[in-house]
Design an enzyme around this catalytic site. Structure first.
Site, PDB file in Angstrom:
ATOM      1  N   ARG A   1       0.814  -1.216   0.000  1.00  0.00           N
ATOM      2  CA  ARG A   1       0.000   0.000   0.000  1.00  0.00           C
ATOM      3  C   ARG A   1       0.850   1.269   0.000  1.00  0.00           C
ATOM      4  O   ARG A   1       0.541   2.235  -0.670  1.00  0.00           O
ATOM      5  CB  ARG A   1      -0.914   0.019   1.243  1.00  0.00           C
TER       6      ARG A   1
ATOM      7  N   TYR B   1       0.679 -21.800  12.532  1.00  0.00           N
ATOM      8  CA  TYR B   1      -0.654 -22.012  13.104  1.00  0.00           C
ATOM      9  C   TYR B   1      -1.761 -22.035  12.043  1.00  0.00           C
ATOM     10  O   TYR B   1      -2.936 -22.113  12.379  1.00  0.00           O
ATOM     11  CB  TYR B   1      -0.949 -21.003  14.225  1.00  0.00           C
TER      12      TYR B   1
HETATM   13  C1  HXC Z   1      -8.076  -4.782  18.322  1.00  0.00           C
HETATM   14  C2  HXC Z   1      -7.714  -3.642  16.335  1.00  0.00           C
HETATM   15  C3  HXC Z   1      -6.321  -3.669  16.551  1.00  0.00           C
HETATM   16  C4  HXC Z   1      -5.837  -4.282  17.747  1.00  0.00           C
HETATM   17  C5  HXC Z   1      -6.702  -2.645  14.697  1.00  0.00           C
HETATM   18  N1  HXC Z   1      -7.893  -3.001  15.182  1.00  0.00           N
HETATM   19  N2  HXC Z   1      -5.717  -3.042  15.508  1.00  0.00           N
HETATM   20  N3  HXC Z   1      -8.577  -4.194  17.199  1.00  0.00           N
HETATM   21  N4  HXC Z   1      -6.744  -4.827  18.600  1.00  0.00           N
HETATM   22  N5  HXC Z   1      -4.527  -4.341  18.008  1.00  0.00           N
HETATM   23  C6  HXC Z   1      -9.198  -2.730  14.605  1.00  0.00           C
HETATM   24  C7  HXC Z   1      -9.484  -1.225  14.523  1.00  0.00           C
HETATM   25  O1  HXC Z   1      -9.936  -0.697  15.744  1.00  0.00           O
HETATM   26  C8  HXC Z   1     -10.562  -1.188  13.418  1.00  0.00           C
HETATM   27  O2  HXC Z   1     -11.819  -1.566  13.910  1.00  0.00           O
HETATM   28  C9  HXC Z   1     -10.130  -2.310  12.488  1.00  0.00           C
HETATM   29  O3  HXC Z   1      -9.260  -3.155  13.246  1.00  0.00           O
HETATM   30  C10 HXC Z   1      -9.371  -1.806  11.287  1.00  0.00           C
HETATM   31  O4  HXC Z   1      -8.280  -1.000  11.760  1.00  0.00           O
HETATM   32  P1  HXC Z   1      -7.508   0.011  10.811  1.00  0.00           P
HETATM   33  O5  HXC Z   1      -6.349   0.520  11.561  1.00  0.00           O
HETATM   34  O6  HXC Z   1      -8.481   0.983  10.227  1.00  0.00           O
HETATM   35  O7  HXC Z   1      -7.099  -0.986   9.636  1.00  0.00           O
HETATM   36  P2  HXC Z   1      -6.052  -0.871   8.495  1.00  0.00           P
HETATM   37  O8  HXC Z   1      -5.515   0.524   8.371  1.00  0.00           O
HETATM   38  O9  HXC Z   1      -6.690  -1.484   7.311  1.00  0.00           O
HETATM   39  O10 HXC Z   1      -4.824  -1.773   8.990  1.00  0.00           O
HETATM   40  C11 HXC Z   1      -4.850  -3.166   8.964  1.00  0.00           C
HETATM   41  C12 HXC Z   1      -4.190  -3.787  10.206  1.00  0.00           C
HETATM   42  C13 HXC Z   1      -2.807  -3.161  10.460  1.00  0.00           C
HETATM   43  C14 HXC Z   1      -4.152  -5.288   9.985  1.00  0.00           C
HETATM   44  C15 HXC Z   1      -5.084  -3.472  11.420  1.00  0.00           C
HETATM   45  O11 HXC Z   1      -2.214  -3.736  11.596  1.00  0.00           O
HETATM   46  C16 HXC Z   1      -1.882  -3.331   9.279  1.00  0.00           C
HETATM   47  O12 HXC Z   1      -1.884  -2.502   8.355  1.00  0.00           O
HETATM   48  N6  HXC Z   1      -1.067  -4.410   9.219  1.00  0.00           N
HETATM   49  C17 HXC Z   1      -0.163  -4.699   8.102  1.00  0.00           C
HETATM   50  C18 HXC Z   1       1.154  -5.259   8.520  1.00  0.00           C
HETATM   51  C19 HXC Z   1       1.100  -6.434   9.503  1.00  0.00           C
HETATM   52  O13 HXC Z   1       0.085  -6.623  10.173  1.00  0.00           O
HETATM   53  N7  HXC Z   1       2.219  -7.152   9.626  1.00  0.00           N
HETATM   54  C20 HXC Z   1       2.329  -8.284  10.545  1.00  0.00           C
HETATM   55  C21 HXC Z   1       2.229  -9.556   9.809  1.00  0.00           C
HETATM   56  S1  HXC Z   1       2.740 -10.839  10.866  1.00  0.00           S
HETATM   57  P3  HXC Z   1     -12.973  -0.495  14.353  1.00  0.00           P
HETATM   58  O14 HXC Z   1     -14.186  -1.344  14.539  1.00  0.00           O
HETATM   59  O15 HXC Z   1     -12.448   0.119  15.628  1.00  0.00           O
HETATM   60  O16 HXC Z   1     -13.097   0.482  13.232  1.00  0.00           O
HETATM   61  C22 HXC Z   1       1.820 -12.229  10.559  1.00  0.00           C
HETATM   62  C23 HXC Z   1       2.171 -13.558  11.181  1.00  0.00           C
HETATM   63  C24 HXC Z   1       2.994 -13.425  12.377  1.00  0.00           C
HETATM   64  O17 HXC Z   1       0.923 -12.211   9.847  1.00  0.00           O
HETATM   65  C25 HXC Z   1       3.262 -14.659  13.181  1.00  0.00           C
HETATM   66  C26 HXC Z   1       4.416 -14.269  14.064  1.00  0.00           C
HETATM   67  C27 HXC Z   1       4.803 -15.195  15.024  1.00  0.00           C
HETATM   68  P1  NAP Z   2       5.525  -7.050   7.557  1.00  0.00           P
HETATM   69  O1  NAP Z   2       6.875  -6.476   7.349  1.00  0.00           O
HETATM   70  O2  NAP Z   2       4.528  -6.266   8.298  1.00  0.00           O
HETATM   71  O3  NAP Z   2       4.948  -7.451   6.142  1.00  0.00           O
HETATM   72  C1  NAP Z   2       3.630  -7.291   5.723  1.00  0.00           C
HETATM   73  C2  NAP Z   2       3.634  -6.601   4.376  1.00  0.00           C
HETATM   74  O4  NAP Z   2       2.331  -6.665   3.808  1.00  0.00           O
HETATM   75  C3  NAP Z   2       4.032  -5.126   4.450  1.00  0.00           C
HETATM   76  O5  NAP Z   2       5.014  -4.871   3.493  1.00  0.00           O
HETATM   77  C4  NAP Z   2       2.746  -4.389   4.099  1.00  0.00           C
HETATM   78  O6  NAP Z   2       3.059  -3.195   3.392  1.00  0.00           O
HETATM   79  C5  NAP Z   2       2.031  -5.406   3.234  1.00  0.00           C
HETATM   80  N1  NAP Z   2       0.588  -5.231   3.259  1.00  0.00           N
HETATM   81  C6  NAP Z   2      -0.214  -5.225   4.347  1.00  0.00           C
HETATM   82  N2  NAP Z   2      -1.479  -4.988   3.991  1.00  0.00           N
HETATM   83  C7  NAP Z   2      -1.471  -4.860   2.643  1.00  0.00           C
HETATM   84  C8  NAP Z   2      -2.481  -4.604   1.695  1.00  0.00           C
HETATM   85  N3  NAP Z   2      -3.748  -4.423   2.054  1.00  0.00           N
HETATM   86  N4  NAP Z   2      -2.139  -4.530   0.385  1.00  0.00           N
HETATM   87  C9  NAP Z   2      -0.852  -4.698   0.014  1.00  0.00           C
HETATM   88  N5  NAP Z   2       0.146  -4.953   0.865  1.00  0.00           N
HETATM   89  C10 NAP Z   2      -0.166  -5.025   2.172  1.00  0.00           C
HETATM   90  O7  NAP Z   2       5.629  -8.442   8.311  1.00  0.00           O
HETATM   91  P2  NAP Z   2       6.492  -9.768   8.022  1.00  0.00           P
HETATM   92  O8  NAP Z   2       6.805 -10.340   9.336  1.00  0.00           O
HETATM   93  O9  NAP Z   2       7.580  -9.501   7.064  1.00  0.00           O
HETATM   94  O10 NAP Z   2       5.397 -10.711   7.345  1.00  0.00           O
HETATM   95  C11 NAP Z   2       5.556 -11.213   6.024  1.00  0.00           C
HETATM   96  C12 NAP Z   2       4.787 -12.497   5.866  1.00  0.00           C
HETATM   97  O11 NAP Z   2       5.310 -13.492   6.732  1.00  0.00           O
HETATM   98  C13 NAP Z   2       3.307 -12.387   6.210  1.00  0.00           C
HETATM   99  O12 NAP Z   2       2.558 -13.188   5.318  1.00  0.00           O
HETATM  100  C14 NAP Z   2       3.223 -12.968   7.591  1.00  0.00           C
HETATM  101  O13 NAP Z   2       1.950 -13.472   7.888  1.00  0.00           O
HETATM  102  C15 NAP Z   2       4.259 -14.072   7.463  1.00  0.00           C
HETATM  103  N6  NAP Z   2       4.757 -14.574   8.740  1.00  0.00           N
HETATM  104  C16 NAP Z   2       5.654 -13.826   9.449  1.00  0.00           C
HETATM  105  C17 NAP Z   2       6.160 -14.333  10.616  1.00  0.00           C
HETATM  106  C18 NAP Z   2       7.174 -13.595  11.427  1.00  0.00           C
HETATM  107  O14 NAP Z   2       7.601 -14.120  12.463  1.00  0.00           O
HETATM  108  N7  NAP Z   2       7.613 -12.425  11.014  1.00  0.00           N
HETATM  109  C19 NAP Z   2       5.726 -15.581  11.088  1.00  0.00           C
HETATM  110  C20 NAP Z   2       4.792 -16.291  10.358  1.00  0.00           C
HETATM  111  C21 NAP Z   2       4.332 -15.782   9.156  1.00  0.00           C
HETATM  112  P3  NAP Z   2       2.117  -1.891   3.428  1.00  0.00           P
HETATM  113  O15 NAP Z   2       1.826  -1.585   4.849  1.00  0.00           O
HETATM  114  O16 NAP Z   2       2.918  -0.854   2.712  1.00  0.00           O
HETATM  115  O17 NAP Z   2       0.876  -2.244   2.655  1.00  0.00           O
END
Ligand code: HXC
Ligand code: NAP
Length: 283
Positions: free
Chosen positions: A41, A148
């Site tokens: 994004r 998971y």
């Molecule tokens: C409860 C939450 C919350 C939280 C957001 N929300 N964070 N609720 N606890 N911590 C709620 C908000 O209040 C809102 O609901 C809704 O979610 C949407 O929030 P926005 O901030 O408007 O959403 P958005 O801007 O679209 O962002 C999406 C996101 C954000 C998922 C919430 O965290 C994001 O952009 N993430 C992208 C990167 C990411 O997550 N990376 C990690 C990947 S790791 P309401 O009802 O209040 O409007 C992974 C595996 C890891 O996937 C395993 C590791 C061991």
């Molecule tokens: P990260 O850096 O947060 O990566 C997530 C990426 O997804 C960001 O570059 C983000 O960029 C992009 N993204 C999120 N929402 C998007 C959207 N709506 N459209 C397009 N792009 C979007 O986290 P990471 O740890 O490297 O995770 C990478 C992958 O590994 C994920 O699939 C995660 O589930 C998996 N994974 C990670 C771990 C870990 O330990 N790190 C463990 C298990 C699995 P923008 O915000 O710019 O969109």
């Protein structure tokens, strides 16, 4: 281990390719001869990543896109094809996640994760897959899931449900689209500390420590270790691997699964006593 030409001239599209594991994979693929396209994004993140990665003749194209929007996905894929003429590999890596008691989630919070992980992955898969089928060219799709995805996990339930869906997508299309020369693989990472994941899932030292204690190998994963696995899986050396998910987690999920694994906490001294008690079932 790898020859520098392992991925020579393969055009690889990585969603979420500007940060974390996506970027680490991209950097690895570039050293192995690939041409890269990254999307996410935040355009400013992509601009910076492309500038930092694209040196010494390495080619990095970026196009911003929100994978939750099918039209943006179609435009992004078209832009990559226009630039490189084709796509050979799609890496579905973009994800959203945060830890929360499930009962605290609003419907919007559930959608935020499901729409990125499940719908976003489906949209990119569909857009790229349709083009490959129409063009009569095969390709490889690598989906990044989580350990998971198979076991489920409390406190990250939208993510667990969505990643399980992505795993089902991987296994389903491995069969259905094999006839078009399209191969599906997945990686299930364990703990790889990235800013994106740790800021949302382990924001305190205590939580981070708790997670680390779950890993039999006693350490978290290094991004390069995951990138190496990804490079192999998308290479021609893995051409007969289809529909598989490879876990890379230092044995973490198995430690949680084995009924007696908590006996790791028993000391040598305690084992002596226990042996006396348990020999021939003496109490
Ligand atoms: C409860 C939450 C919350 C939280 C957001 N929300 N964070 N609720 N606890 N911590 C709620 C908000 O209040 C809102 O609901 C809704 O979610 C949407 O929030 P926005 O901030 O408007 O959403 P958005 O801007 O679209 O962002 C999406 C996101 C954000 C998922 C919430 O965290 C994001 O952009 N993430 C992208 C990167 C990411 O997550 N990376 C990690 C990947 S790791 P309401 O009802 O209040 O409007 C992974 C595996 C890891 O996937 C395993 C590791 C061991
Ligand atoms: P990260 O850096 O947060 O990566 C997530 C990426 O997804 C960001 O570059 C983000 O960029 C992009 N993204 C999120 N929402 C998007 C959207 N709506 N459209 C397009 N792009 C979007 O986290 P990471 O740890 O490297 O995770 C990478 C992958 O590994 C994920 O699939 C995660 O589930 C998996 N994974 C990670 C771990 C870990 O330990 N790190 C463990 C298990 C699995 P923008 O915000 O710019 O969109």
């Amino acid at each position: 281990m790898f020859d520098e030409s392992l991925l020579k001239d393969k055009v690889i599209l990585i969603t979420g390719g500007g940060t974390g594991l996506g970027r680490a994979m991209g950097e690895k693929f570039l050293t192995l001869g690939a041409k890269l396209a990254i999307t996410s994004r935040r355009e400013e993140v992509l601009v910076k990543a492309a500038a930092e990665m694209g040196h010494d003749g390495k080619e990095v194209f970026y196009h911003s896109c929100d994978v939750r929007d099918a039209q943006q996905v179609a435009d992004m894929v078209a832009a990559v094809e226009d630039h490189y003429g084709r796509i050979d590999v799609l890496i579905n890596n973009a994800a959203g996640n945060f830890a929360s008691p499930t009962e605290n989630l609003s419907p919007r919070a559930v959608d935020a994760v499901l729409n990125i992980v499940l719908h976003g992955t489906f949209y990119t898969t569909l857009e790229v897959g349709k083009r490959w089928i129409e063009q009569g060219r095969g390709g490889t799709m690598l989906n990044i899931v989580t350990s998971y995805a198979s076991t489920g996990s409390g406190f990250v339930v939208p993510s667990a449900a969505a990643k399980a869906g992505v795993l089902a997508l991987t296994r389903s299309l491995a069969v259905e689209w094999a006839r078009y020369g399209i191969r599906q693989v997945a990686i299930a990472p364990g703990l790889f500390p990235t800013d994106g994941a740790w800021s949302r899932l382990a924001p305190t030292p205590e939580l981070s420590e708790k997670l680390l204690n779950r890993v039999p190998l006693g350490r978290v994963g290094e991004k390069d270790e995951l990138a190496n696995l990804a490079a192999y899986l998308i290479s021609d050396f893995a051409a007969y691997i289809n529909g598989e998910v490879i876990t890379i987690d230092g044995g973490e999920w198995l430690q949680g699964a084995g009924q007696f694994n908590d006996l790791l906490e028993v000391t040598d001294e305690q084992w002596v006593t226990l042996a006396e008690m348990t020999r021939k079932g003496k109490s």
